[in-house]
Design an enzyme around this catalytic site. Structure first.
Site, PDB file in Angstrom:
ATOM      1  NE  ARG A  50       4.177 -12.020  -3.846  1.00 20.41           N
ATOM      2  CZ  ARG A  50       4.823 -11.036  -4.585  1.00 20.41           C
ATOM      3  NH1 ARG A  50       5.150 -11.836  -5.567  1.00 20.41           N
ATOM      4  NH2 ARG A  50       5.759 -10.512  -3.981  1.00 20.41           N
ATOM      5  CG  ASP A  93      -0.771 -13.961  -6.036  1.00 18.93           C
ATOM      6  OD1 ASP A  93      -1.510 -12.751  -5.699  1.00 18.93           O
ATOM      7  OD2 ASP A  93       0.285 -13.585  -6.802  1.00 18.93           O
ATOM      8  CE  LYS A 156       3.885   9.669   1.487  1.00 23.40           C
ATOM      9  NZ  LYS A 156       5.155   9.851   1.402  1.00 23.40           N
ATOM     10  CG  ASP A 185      -0.801  12.580   6.064  1.00 22.42           C
ATOM     11  OD1 ASP A 185      -0.025  12.663   6.559  1.00 22.42           O
ATOM     12  OD2 ASP A 185      -0.822  13.508   5.409  1.00 22.42           O
ATOM     13  CG  HIS A 186       3.272   9.043   8.668  1.00 25.20           C
ATOM     14  ND1 HIS A 186       3.853   9.191   7.300  1.00 25.20           N
ATOM     15  CD2 HIS A 186       5.059   9.915   9.884  1.00 25.20           C
ATOM     16  CE1 HIS A 186       4.971   9.477   7.052  1.00 25.20           C
ATOM     17  NE2 HIS A 186       5.696   9.795   8.219  1.00 25.20           N
ATOM     18  CD  GLU A 224      12.330  12.763   3.395  1.00 28.68           C
ATOM     19  OE1 GLU A 224      12.295  11.642   3.791  1.00 28.68           O
ATOM     20  OE2 GLU A 224      11.484  13.690   3.104  1.00 28.68           O
ATOM     21  CG  ASP A 243       6.708  10.780  -1.778  1.00 24.79           C
ATOM     22  OD1 ASP A 243       5.851   9.632  -1.640  1.00 24.79           O
ATOM     23  OD2 ASP A 243       8.007  11.185  -0.958  1.00 24.79           O
ATOM     24  CG  HIS A 248       3.554  14.060   4.736  1.00 23.96           C
ATOM     25  ND1 HIS A 248       2.678  12.868   4.865  1.00 23.96           N
ATOM     26  CD2 HIS A 248       4.058  13.001   4.134  1.00 23.96           C
ATOM     27  CE1 HIS A 248       2.635  11.899   5.153  1.00 23.96           C
ATOM     28  NE2 HIS A 248       3.753  11.645   3.718  1.00 23.96           N
TER      29      HIS A 248
HETATM   30  P1  NAP Z   1       7.511  -3.289   0.723  1.00 26.12           P
HETATM   31  O1  NAP Z   1       8.497  -3.607   1.518  1.00 26.12           O
HETATM   32  O2  NAP Z   1       7.743  -3.737  -1.066  1.00 26.12           O
HETATM   33  O3  NAP Z   1       6.153  -4.682   1.047  1.00 26.12           O
HETATM   34  C1  NAP Z   1       5.768  -5.075  -0.011  1.00 26.12           C
HETATM   35  C2  NAP Z   1       5.037  -5.812   0.120  1.00 26.12           C
HETATM   36  O4  NAP Z   1       3.497  -6.456  -0.133  1.00 26.12           O
HETATM   37  C3  NAP Z   1       5.676  -7.434   1.562  1.00 26.12           C
HETATM   38  O5  NAP Z   1       5.309  -7.953   2.480  1.00 26.12           O
HETATM   39  C4  NAP Z   1       4.952  -8.165   0.173  1.00 26.12           C
HETATM   40  O6  NAP Z   1       5.715  -9.666   0.385  1.00 26.12           O
HETATM   41  C5  NAP Z   1       3.766  -7.829  -0.525  1.00 26.12           C
HETATM   42  N1  NAP Z   1       3.055  -8.455  -1.700  1.00 26.12           N
HETATM   43  C6  NAP Z   1       3.532  -8.051  -3.088  1.00 26.12           C
HETATM   44  N2  NAP Z   1       2.854  -8.593  -3.844  1.00 26.12           N
HETATM   45  C7  NAP Z   1       1.789  -9.164  -3.616  1.00 26.12           C
HETATM   46  C8  NAP Z   1       1.226  -9.992  -3.367  1.00 26.12           C
HETATM   47  N3  NAP Z   1       1.129 -10.273  -4.935  1.00 26.12           N
HETATM   48  N4  NAP Z   1      -0.012 -10.791  -2.793  1.00 26.12           N
HETATM   49  C9  NAP Z   1       0.190 -10.952  -1.159  1.00 26.12           C
HETATM   50  N5  NAP Z   1       1.670 -10.160  -0.306  1.00 26.12           N
HETATM   51  C10 NAP Z   1       2.837  -9.203  -1.724  1.00 26.12           C
HETATM   52  O7  NAP Z   1       6.575  -1.875   0.559  1.00 26.12           O
HETATM   53  P2  NAP Z   1       6.373  -0.735   2.396  1.00 26.12           P
HETATM   54  O8  NAP Z   1       7.845  -0.187   2.269  1.00 26.12           O
HETATM   55  O9  NAP Z   1       6.170  -1.781   3.582  1.00 26.12           O
HETATM   56  O10 NAP Z   1       5.301  -0.637   1.315  1.00 26.12           O
HETATM   57  C11 NAP Z   1       4.177  -0.838   1.687  1.00 26.12           C
HETATM   58  C12 NAP Z   1       2.842   0.432   1.295  1.00 26.12           C
HETATM   59  O11 NAP Z   1       3.147   1.318   2.711  1.00 26.12           O
HETATM   60  C13 NAP Z   1       3.165   1.042  -0.280  1.00 26.12           C
HETATM   61  O12 NAP Z   1       2.084   1.592  -0.122  1.00 26.12           O
HETATM   62  C14 NAP Z   1       4.034   2.203   0.800  1.00 26.12           C
HETATM   63  O13 NAP Z   1       3.797   3.434  -0.422  1.00 26.12           O
HETATM   64  C15 NAP Z   1       3.436   2.071   2.350  1.00 26.12           C
HETATM   65  N6  NAP Z   1       4.133   3.365   2.815  1.00 26.12           N
HETATM   66  C16 NAP Z   1       5.158   2.547   3.392  1.00 26.12           C
HETATM   67  C17 NAP Z   1       5.628   3.110   4.252  1.00 26.12           C
HETATM   68  C18 NAP Z   1       7.382   2.671   4.367  1.00 26.12           C
HETATM   69  O14 NAP Z   1       7.980   3.071   5.713  1.00 26.12           O
HETATM   70  N7  NAP Z   1       8.164   1.657   3.984  1.00 26.12           N
HETATM   71  C19 NAP Z   1       6.301   4.528   4.405  1.00 26.12           C
HETATM   72  C20 NAP Z   1       4.642   4.969   4.092  1.00 26.12           C
HETATM   73  C21 NAP Z   1       3.707   4.263   3.500  1.00 26.12           C
HETATM   74  P3  NAP Z   1       5.694 -10.646  -0.572  1.00 26.12           P
HETATM   75  O15 NAP Z   1       6.615 -10.741  -0.613  1.00 26.12           O
HETATM   76  O16 NAP Z   1       5.808 -12.067   0.879  1.00 26.12           O
HETATM   77  O17 NAP Z   1       4.896 -11.346  -1.354  1.00 26.12           O
END
Ligand code: NAP
Length: 504
Positions: A50, A93, A156, A185-186, A224, A243, A248
């Site tokens: 967004r 969005d 995931k 599943d990384h 961890e 989780d 995993h």
């Molecule tokens: P995050 O940092 O909270 O990022 C969320 C993203 O979603 C942001 O780019 C946000 O962009 C976007 N977003 C939120 N609401 C939105 C909307 N209404 N329209 C468009 N974009 C929207 O989350 P994350 O850690 O990257 O995780 C993302 C996914 O990957 C999750 O399902 C998580 O379980 C999975 N995951 C993450 C990790 C990790 O290491 N981070 C590892 C494994 C899996 P804006 O704020 O610009 O809208």
């Protein structure tokens, strides 16, 4: 294969382009694939979120993230000149169906410029509640009709329980064919995990030993040091079982336990893995109590620093019933594994971070050495270290040098660092390349995810319904709660400490 991919125009759309996953994993992985010559000549990345950003501003964010998180270090100017301009941004969005027209026109523009149709990959790096709406809006905008050229990657967690996983599979199945769906599943992309397949199926000496006749039990430990920290919002509705174990650890178990596939094709490998899950013994309320234990960390000290308990983490529920540690004993009811326990444990804020699989072989049938040697005698073990150490150790008995007959355990070691000069790719590099190549071997099929949920649901339900009376029940820097020791001790075994050379 590389030549084919190189000539295939590709657009990679990252929903959640401004998020943490893109910053730490996806952006560095795509950049490293570019550096190593794996990206197609005609490649474009479109990040979305967004947040309002121009292409240039988004490129600046990606550059900063890659500099910070890439295994290849700081980005050289000439390399960025080749990669940076391929990065685009489209503010949107995801809930607004109208904005998907903008993606359609961006993709069309690129295809016009390239004078060729592109493969389009939609990567859903957003919160899981957005997975359905994005899939539906992509379909409404006509962006999913070409089953040969469009793919969707789902991060995931895939579902929160069996019902929600089924619902998501159903919804995706109405829009996409299974061959278009890549459930990540990384762990499966990790070099050492893929090596288990090579180790088992490219070496004739393993197969005769790889069964209930020679193996006493198996342990899979993913520990961890890190706590939950700022992520309590997500974690409190999840916990260690959902989780880590549902995905995993059960995936690791499948690779250890699967029958040899008839080929290395995606469907053959995935068929054999789902066979394992289908053969796993289901839990009853009684067996949940006997075979599954949970823990939650309290405050303590870790490497000289004071750390809060889970219930004191920012935003945490002070009465939380969520487990940060889980240990479960599984059985596989088939010819190969009947009666062999598989102990899986995972937890946060533990003494060391490490992912290790240990195969404990049976004792020798008859001991011929002097009784005093029995003290140092140990059963053979195969220790597969996935991270941080990347190695396979076969622990065998040898004669200790000296005039007396004394025994000693020694390691026969294969380790990546000592054997290969080349740096192993990050799991996400392997997986993103596979998505571009259309290879689903390392991704979970819908039925696999559902079987894994089906298996753990009785534990999930039981733990939800029974509020733990003794949380927190382990302190930081320990190996988890005492109940975990008791779980394995009552079978006459103990959790193995991880290889000494594994620090952290
Ligand atoms: P995050 O940092 O909270 O990022 C969320 C993203 O979603 C942001 O780019 C946000 O962009 C976007 N977003 C939120 N609401 C939105 C909307 N209404 N329209 C468009 N974009 C929207 O989350 P994350 O850690 O990257 O995780 C993302 C996914 O990957 C999750 O399902 C998580 O379980 C999975 N995951 C993450 C990790 C990790 O290491 N981070 C590892 C494994 C899996 P804006 O704020 O610009 O809208």
């Amino acid at each position: 294969m590389n030549a084919l991919l190189k000539s295939q125009p590709t657009v990679f759309v990252i929903f959640g382009g401004t998020g943490d996953l893109n910053a730490r994993k996806l952006a560095p992985a795509l950049y490293n694939l570019y550096l190593e010559g794996w990206l197609p000549e005609q490649f474009a990345l479109i990040g979305t979120g967004r947040t309002k950003l121009t292409d240039e501003e988004f490129q600046g964010r990606m550059l900063k993230d890659i500099n910070e998180f890439s295994r290849s270090g700081k980005v050289a100017d000439d390399k960025w000149a080749g990669f940076g301009p391929r990065v685009h941004y489209q503010a949107a969005d995801v809930q607004n169906a109208e904005t998907y027209k903008d993606f359609a026109s961006r993709i069309k523009e690129l295809e016009k410029e390239w004078k060729a149709p592109a493969n389009v990959i939609y990567y859903l790096a957003v919160a899981p509640n957005f997975f359905p709406i994005i899939a539906e809006n992509l379909a409404k905008a006509g962006l999913t009709t070409d089953a040969e050229r469009t793919r969707i990657v789902i991060e995931k967690p895939f579902g929160h329980d069996l019902e929600s996983a089924k619902e998501l599979n159903l919804l995706l199945g109405r829009i996409f064919q299974e061959k278009q769906i890549y459930r990540i599943d990384h762990y499966l992309g990790k070099e050492t995990v893929q090596n288990i397949m090579a180790f088992r199926f490219a070496n004739a000496i393993m197969e005769p030993l790889w069964n209930r006749n020679s193996i006493e039990h198996v342990q899979i430990s993913v520990t961890e040091q890190l706590g939950v920290g700022e992520r309590t919002g997500y974690y409190d509705g999840s916990g260690a079982l959902r989780d880590m174990i549902q995905n995993h650890l059960l995936q690791l178990l499948c690779i250890v336990a699967m029958e040899p596939p008839i080929s290395f094709s995606a469907e053959e490998v995935r068929n054999r893995k789902v066979d394992v899950l289908r053969a796993m013994r289901r839990f009853t309320p009684e067996s949940v109590r006997e075979q599954a234990v949970r823990g939650q960390y309290g405050a303590g000290w870790l490497e000289g620093a004071q750390v809060p308990g889970y219930r004191e983490e920012p935003g945490a529920n002070p009465q939380s019933n969520t487990e940060t540690f889980a240990a479960v004993k599984f059985f596989i009811d088939n010819w190969r594994w009947q009666g062999v326990p598989f102990y899986l444990r995972t937890g946060k804020r533990l003494h060391r971070s490490a992912s290790v699989i240990t195969i404990q072989f049976k004792d020798v049938p008859h001991f011929i050495f002097p009784p005093e040697t029995a003290d140092t005698m140990r059963q053979n073990r195969l220790v597969i270290s996935i991270q941080p150490e990347m190695s396979i150790r076969l622990q065998v008995q040898a004669k200790r040098p000296g005039v007396e007959m004394m025994l000693n355990t020694v390691d026969m070691v294969f380790d990546y660092k000592g054997t290969y000069v080349a740096q192993a790719p990050e799991a996400y590099e392997t997986l993103l390349l596979d998505v571009m190549l259309g290879d689903q071997t390392l991704f979970m099929r819908g039925d696999q995810v559902e079987e894994a949920w089906d298996l753990v649901m009785p534990i999930v339900t039981s733990w939800q319904n029974r509020v733990s009376q003794n949380f927190p029940n382990y302190s930081a820097d320990s190996w988890g709660p005492e109940v975990a020791e008791a779980l394995i001790a009552k079978d006459g075994f103990h959790w193995f400490t991880l290889p000494l050379s594994s620090k952290k």
